[in-house]
Motif scaffolding. Structure first.
Motif, mmCIF file in Angstrom:
data_model
loop_
_atom_site.group_PDB
_atom_site.id
_atom_site.type_symbol
_atom_site.label_atom_id
_atom_site.label_comp_id
_atom_site.label_asym_id
_atom_site.label_seq_id
_atom_site.Cartn_x
_atom_site.Cartn_y
_atom_site.Cartn_z
ATOM 1 N N ILE A 232 -1.518 1.305 2.746
ATOM 2 C CA ILE A 232 -1.001 1.471 1.385
ATOM 3 C C ILE A 232 -0.475 2.889 1.182
ATOM 4 N N GLY A 233 -1.233 3.882 1.676
ATOM 5 C CA GLY A 233 -0.785 5.266 1.565
ATOM 6 C C GLY A 233 0.518 5.502 2.298
ATOM 7 N N ALA B 157 10.393 -0.434 1.565
ATOM 8 C CA ALA B 157 9.050 -1.015 1.644
ATOM 9 C C ALA B 157 8.965 -2.002 2.802
ATOM 10 N N THR C 23 9.189 -0.111 6.121
ATOM 11 C CA THR C 23 7.942 0.590 6.403
ATOM 12 C C THR C 23 6.901 -0.368 6.971
ATOM 13 N N VAL D 40 8.252 4.876 1.028
ATOM 14 C CA VAL D 40 9.203 4.520 -0.031
ATOM 15 C C VAL D 40 9.627 5.762 -0.804
ATOM 16 N N ALA D 41 8.654 6.629 -1.126
ATOM 17 C CA ALA D 41 8.988 7.850 -1.866
ATOM 18 C C ALA D 41 9.966 8.722 -1.084
ATOM 19 N N VAL E 15 3.474 3.885 0.316
ATOM 20 C CA VAL E 15 3.890 4.708 -0.829
ATOM 21 C C VAL E 15 4.671 5.930 -0.353
ATOM 22 N N ALA F 76 14.319 0.997 -2.669
ATOM 23 C CA ALA F 76 12.857 0.954 -2.611
ATOM 24 C C ALA F 76 12.377 -0.332 -1.947
#
Length: 287
Positions: free
Chosen positions: A197-198, A229, A232, A204-205, A201, A225
């Protein structure tokens, strides 16, 4: 080891960014072919191909395929990336199939002929489409970015790569601090759901931030985004698949070429899966 790892990263990262932004696509794909083929050489070791002659012949066969793709894409009216786009699609399909393989840890885990064949096929389906996606992204948009003298396509490739790098770092630090639930303990015991999850995030950022430098409109950010996602998550699949191969081979790293980082393939694993997913998503979403 941490100091050596940091020094190696401080050398490699600026060199890679400079090459992506400053080199013409023809030169960049040539340089990338060298790097990807070094990773493929290490893949041969993980596939239990020990003979130098056999590995050399296989490497030359993959190089010939790369050259053939470039030659077949040239015409009197210019260069067409249609074959590169097709190879990128094949790469995305392969990584979706690889998820099935990841769910069957014991498949091709021994050293019989059929195991080698499957792992060699997997290597070709990982390396060639990723290389094609890299070239397609780099040449995807020749118009000026926010940095006027650098084409947008160069920044789109940088977006994809920095997304993977950020996701790796985010997963590492979040996983170390908050990791409680194992993601795939048999394949990679240190990876956690919290780290995933980290990393998602962070990836995407980073993609959103760099895409703005590439010249993306604010209206395109939701699509970027979404693609980031998905790409990633593909990078995680690439990382896990290489970990699976290393588990089968009984080794910690794919090689020793990069001080503190292991082999070339250890730095490419997530990139190999993320590039086709990001390039295809960008093409479909039209940003």
């Amino acid at each position: 080891m941490t100091r050596i790892r940091l020094i190696a990263a401080l050398v490699m990262a600026p060199a890679a960014i400079a090459a992506i932004l400053l080199l013409p696509t023809a030169w960049l794909v040539t340089l990338a072919a060298v790097v990807f083929l070094l990773g493929l050489w290490e893949w041969f070791d993980l596939a239990d191909i020990d003979e130098t002659l056999a590995k050399t012949v296989l490497l030359l066969a993959h190089l010939a395929l790369m050259v053939a793709l470039v030659w077949a894409s040239r015409s009197g009216s210019g260069f067409s990336f249609a074959l590169f786009e097709l190879a990128t699609l094949v790469g995305v399909i392969w990584w979706l199939l690889a998820l099935v393989w990841l769910g069957r840890y014991g498949f091709a885990s021994d050293h019989t002929t059929y195991a080698r064949v499957f792992k060699l096929a997997a290597g070709a389906l990982a390396i060639i489409p990723a290389w094609c996606a890299l070239g397609w992204l780099h040449a995807s948009d020749a118009s000026a970015s926010v940095v006027a003298w650098i084409p947008k396509g160069h920044f789109w490739l940088l977006t994809a790569l920095m997304m993977v790098w950020a996701a790796d770092s985010g997963a590492y630090f979040v996983g170390r601090r908050f990791g409680r639930h194992k993601l795939s303990p048999r394949i990679s015991p240190n990876k956690t759901v919290e780290g995933l999850i980290g990393g998602l995030v962070a990836g995407v950022a980073m993609a959103l931030a760099v895409s703005l430098v590439a010249g993306a409109d604010r209206s395109q950010l939701p699509a970027i985004a979404l693609v980031a996602a998905v790409a990633t998550l593909f990078s995680v699949a690439g990382d896990l698949f290489e970990s699976l191969l290393k588990r089968h081979a009984g080794v910690k790293d794919s090689g020793t070429l990069i001080p503190g980082h292991g082999g070339v393939l250890d730095r490419l694993d997530g990139v190999l899966a993320a590039l086709p997913a990001f390039a295809l998503g960008k093409g479909l979403m039209g940003f």
